[in-house]
Design a protein around this motif. Sequence first.
Motif, PDB file in Angstrom:
ATOM      1  N   THR A 114       8.645   8.280  -3.684  1.00  0.00           N
ATOM      2  CA  THR A 114       8.471   9.073  -2.474  1.00  0.00           C
ATOM      3  C   THR A 114       7.062   8.838  -1.962  1.00  0.00           C
ATOM      4  OG1 THR A 114       9.957  10.756  -3.349  1.00  0.00           O
ATOM      5  CG2 THR A 114       8.569  11.385  -1.488  1.00  0.00           C
ATOM      6  N   ASP A 115       6.932   8.352  -0.742  1.00  0.00           N
ATOM      7  CA  ASP A 115       5.630   8.130  -0.096  1.00  0.00           C
ATOM      8  C   ASP A 115       5.462   9.140   1.035  1.00  0.00           C
ATOM      9  OD1 ASP A 115       5.273   6.027  -1.815  1.00  0.00           O
ATOM     10  OD2 ASP A 115       5.199   4.464  -0.281  1.00  0.00           O
ATOM     11  N   THR A 129       0.834  -1.198   0.000  1.00  0.00           N
ATOM     12  CA  THR A 129       0.000   0.000   0.000  1.00  0.00           C
ATOM     13  C   THR A 129       0.870   1.251   0.000  1.00  0.00           C
ATOM     14  OG1 THR A 129      -1.691  -1.196   1.232  1.00  0.00           O
ATOM     15  CG2 THR A 129      -1.849   1.186   1.242  1.00  0.00           C
ATOM     16  N   HIS A 130       0.441   2.234  -0.792  1.00  0.00           N
ATOM     17  CA  HIS A 130       1.100   3.540  -0.827  1.00  0.00           C
ATOM     18  C   HIS A 130       0.134   4.613  -0.327  1.00  0.00           C
ATOM     19  CE1 HIS A 130       4.394   2.197  -3.444  1.00  0.00           C
ATOM     20  NE2 HIS A 130       3.491   1.533  -4.126  1.00  0.00           N
ATOM     21  N   PRO A 131       0.625   5.580   0.433  1.00  0.00           N
ATOM     22  CA  PRO A 131      -0.172   6.773   0.705  1.00  0.00           C
ATOM     23  C   PRO A 131      -0.034   7.680  -0.536  1.00  0.00           C
ATOM     24  CG  PRO A 131       1.964   6.967   1.732  1.00  0.00           C
ATOM     25  CD  PRO A 131       1.915   5.604   1.077  1.00  0.00           C
ATOM     26  N   PRO A 163      -3.390   7.662  -2.626  1.00  0.00           N
ATOM     27  CA  PRO A 163      -3.246   6.350  -1.994  1.00  0.00           C
ATOM     28  C   PRO A 163      -3.698   5.226  -2.919  1.00  0.00           C
ATOM     29  CG  PRO A 163      -4.299   7.903  -0.506  1.00  0.00           C
ATOM     30  CD  PRO A 163      -4.231   8.567  -1.842  1.00  0.00           C
ATOM     31  N   THR A 164      -2.969   4.132  -2.876  1.00  0.00           N
ATOM     32  CA  THR A 164      -3.323   2.968  -3.687  1.00  0.00           C
ATOM     33  C   THR A 164      -2.727   1.706  -3.076  1.00  0.00           C
ATOM     34  OG1 THR A 164      -3.392   2.079  -5.945  1.00  0.00           O
ATOM     35  CG2 THR A 164      -1.340   3.094  -5.248  1.00  0.00           C
ATOM     36  N   MET A 186      -3.520  -2.687  -9.760  1.00  0.00           N
ATOM     37  CA  MET A 186      -3.963  -1.852  -8.651  1.00  0.00           C
ATOM     38  C   MET A 186      -5.284  -2.395  -8.141  1.00  0.00           C
ATOM     39  SD  MET A 186      -3.083   1.996  -9.791  1.00  0.00           S
ATOM     40  CE  MET A 186      -2.233   2.081 -11.336  1.00  0.00           C
ATOM     41  N   GLN A 187      -5.498  -2.268  -6.849  1.00  0.00           N
ATOM     42  CA  GLN A 187      -6.711  -2.783  -6.226  1.00  0.00           C
ATOM     43  C   GLN A 187      -7.936  -2.261  -6.973  1.00  0.00           C
ATOM     44  OE1 GLN A 187      -7.163  -1.675  -2.109  1.00  0.00           O
ATOM     45  NE2 GLN A 187      -8.271  -3.539  -1.672  1.00  0.00           N
TER      46      GLN A 187
END
Length: 155
Positions: free
Chosen positions: A147-148, A91-93, A129-130, A109-110
């Motif tokens: 970069t998150d 998961t990414h923000p 977010p993903t 991707m979800q």
Amino acid sequence: MKQVKRNIYFFILISALLLISCNQSATTSENSNMDTTSSVTNTDTASAFAYDPAMDPLTVGAQFSKKLGDTLNIKMFEVTLKPGDSVAIHTHPDHSFYVIQGGKIEVTMQGMDKQIMELKAGTGWIGGPTTDFGKNIGNTTVKWVETDVYRPRGK
């Protein structure tokens, strides 16, 4: 031609996510005349990204990642995927990435179908977010800097 259409659709999706994720209100000259003291003292009501350390890209893809920085609730890291390498679901923000070495990857991707992407060196994206996972399906090593941002968005 089908690949070009998919890339165009993906670019449109990322652009739409970027516009939605900005979530910034326009300022007007009327607002500049207002006393901002109450704004400064109010607590920020922007919702933070629901962070699950077990789904962090640096945890899930540790063998493919090199942390470059981690401060101010922002993580910057380099990802290197050799041909055949796969990164498990993570998961990414809010995040961005910049391609250093291009190649062909398959990303899911979800809530979406698999996307085959031809990453070009020098290309960058910004997104919200993903949750996703991916695999290098090409014949070359793919490398990017990501970069998150792990903090609430400002208003």
